[in-house]
Scaffold this motif. Sequence first.
Motif, PDB file in Angstrom:
ATOM      1  N   ASP A 177       0.856  -1.189   0.000  1.00 42.55           N
ATOM      2  CA  ASP A 177       0.000   0.000   0.000  1.00 42.55           C
ATOM      3  C   ASP A 177       0.894   1.241   0.000  1.00 42.55           C
ATOM      4  OD1 ASP A 177      -1.786   2.060   0.452  1.00 42.55           O
ATOM      5  OD2 ASP A 177      -2.942   0.963   1.958  1.00 42.55           O
ATOM      6  N   PHE A 178       0.857   1.995  -1.094  1.00 39.07           N
ATOM      7  CA  PHE A 178       1.728   3.159  -1.246  1.00 39.07           C
ATOM      8  C   PHE A 178       1.208   4.399  -0.523  1.00 39.07           C
ATOM      9  CE2 PHE A 178       2.571   0.289  -4.726  1.00 39.07           C
ATOM     10  CZ  PHE A 178       3.947   0.294  -4.827  1.00 39.07           C
ATOM     11  N   GLY A 179       0.102   4.276   0.196  1.00 39.98           N
ATOM     12  CA  GLY A 179      -0.391   5.374   1.007  1.00 39.98           C
ATOM     13  C   GLY A 179      -1.250   6.370   0.253  1.00 39.98           C
ATOM     14  N   THR A 180      -1.497   7.501   0.899  1.00 39.65           N
ATOM     15  CA  THR A 180      -2.384   8.533   0.368  1.00 39.65           C
ATOM     16  C   THR A 180      -1.579   9.738  -0.141  1.00 39.65           C
ATOM     17  OG1 THR A 180      -2.582   9.694   2.487  1.00 39.65           O
ATOM     18  CG2 THR A 180      -4.088   7.837   2.094  1.00 39.65           C
ATOM     19  N   PRO A 181      -2.192  10.596  -0.959  1.00 43.38           N
ATOM     20  CA  PRO A 181      -1.501  11.812  -1.406  1.00 43.38           C
ATOM     21  C   PRO A 181      -1.037  12.679  -0.238  1.00 43.38           C
ATOM     22  CG  PRO A 181      -3.425  11.407  -2.772  1.00 43.38           C
ATOM     23  CD  PRO A 181      -3.500  10.422  -1.639  1.00 43.38           C
ATOM     24  N   GLU A 224       5.415  14.190  -5.363  1.00 42.79           N
ATOM     25  CA  GLU A 224       5.200  12.783  -5.725  1.00 42.79           C
ATOM     26  C   GLU A 224       3.753  12.371  -5.504  1.00 42.79           C
ATOM     27  OE1 GLU A 224       8.140   9.803  -5.195  1.00 42.79           O
ATOM     28  OE2 GLU A 224       9.454  11.163  -4.071  1.00 42.79           O
ATOM     29  N   SER A 225       3.305  11.398  -6.274  1.00 46.51           N
ATOM     30  CA  SER A 225       1.955  10.849  -6.151  1.00 46.51           C
ATOM     31  C   SER A 225       2.053   9.352  -5.928  1.00 46.51           C
ATOM     32  CB  SER A 225       1.132  11.129  -7.409  1.00 46.51           C
ATOM     33  OG  SER A 225       0.997  12.529  -7.615  1.00 46.51           O
ATOM     34  N   LYS A 282      10.863   8.383  -4.514  1.00 42.01           N
ATOM     35  CA  LYS A 282      12.130   8.466  -5.224  1.00 42.01           C
ATOM     36  C   LYS A 282      13.251   9.027  -4.349  1.00 42.01           C
ATOM     37  CE  LYS A 282      10.162   8.818  -9.855  1.00 42.01           C
ATOM     38  NZ  LYS A 282      10.656   7.472 -10.227  1.00 42.01           N
ATOM     39  N   SER A 283      12.886   9.719  -3.287  1.00 41.62           N
ATOM     40  CA  SER A 283      13.896  10.280  -2.389  1.00 41.62           C
ATOM     41  C   SER A 283      13.375  10.263  -0.964  1.00 41.62           C
ATOM     42  CB  SER A 283      14.261  11.708  -2.800  1.00 41.62           C
ATOM     43  OG  SER A 283      13.128  12.557  -2.703  1.00 41.62           O
ATOM     44  N   GLY A 284      14.279  10.494  -0.011  1.00 38.58           N
ATOM     45  CA  GLY A 284      13.886  10.517   1.395  1.00 38.58           C
ATOM     46  C   GLY A 284      13.892   9.129   2.000  1.00 38.58           C
TER      47      GLY A 284
END
Length: 229
Positions: free
Chosen positions: A108-112, A119-120, A164-166
């Motif tokens: 689950d990539f989470g919410t906006p 990033e989306s 992509k970062s963090g």
Amino acid sequence: MTRGRARCGRLVIGALLAALFGVLAAAPAQAAGYRYWSFWDRDGAKWAYASQGPSTAHPDDGAVQGFRFSVSEDSKDAAKPRGAADFDAICAKTPAKDDRKRIALVVDFGTPGDAPDGESPPKPRTACAQVADDATSADALAAVAKPLRYDSNALLCAIADYPKSGCGEQVAGNGQSEKAEKKPTAGESSESGEEKGDSGGPSVGLIAGVAAIALLGGAAVWQARRRRG
């Protein structure tokens, strides 16, 4: 004379309240939590926060595990993976093989709202990883959701190149990232304030300011009573 004292008392109380609001306004904002991938085990019909990280966990054949990207303070408020989490449904098209095990994964990539700036999040996905019997959860994830990214402390930073970062950065109440003193570890609870670098309670300055105002207020009341006497 009495009216003058009453007016004086009101002025003192007003000054104390103004000072109190000033102290509260100056109090530093508390951090909202960390932005990171949490790791979960499916326990019956519920998700349970994993007791160890994916690189050391060795799930059995038929296990269901989940990963969720979100901003959370610790394991108590961490967001759980969403969507279906049924092994038979996820691995229906992956037949069993000797010396191999099947792990159903929910990613689950989470919410906006949890996404880093610019990033989306992709849509949640499920996958059936068929890996060697001695494979770890990290091995299973790598088999179905590359590219993965880890930091120097083996903290899982990205799944399928998201984000992509963090990596486990601390997020302030305004949604902006801050430099974290210590990053959370997927599968381990970061519940104490010392680990998060923030106690979550009032600052020393705030406590001292309120205490000083309370003393001033008590002194003003004592002085008024003394004059009346």
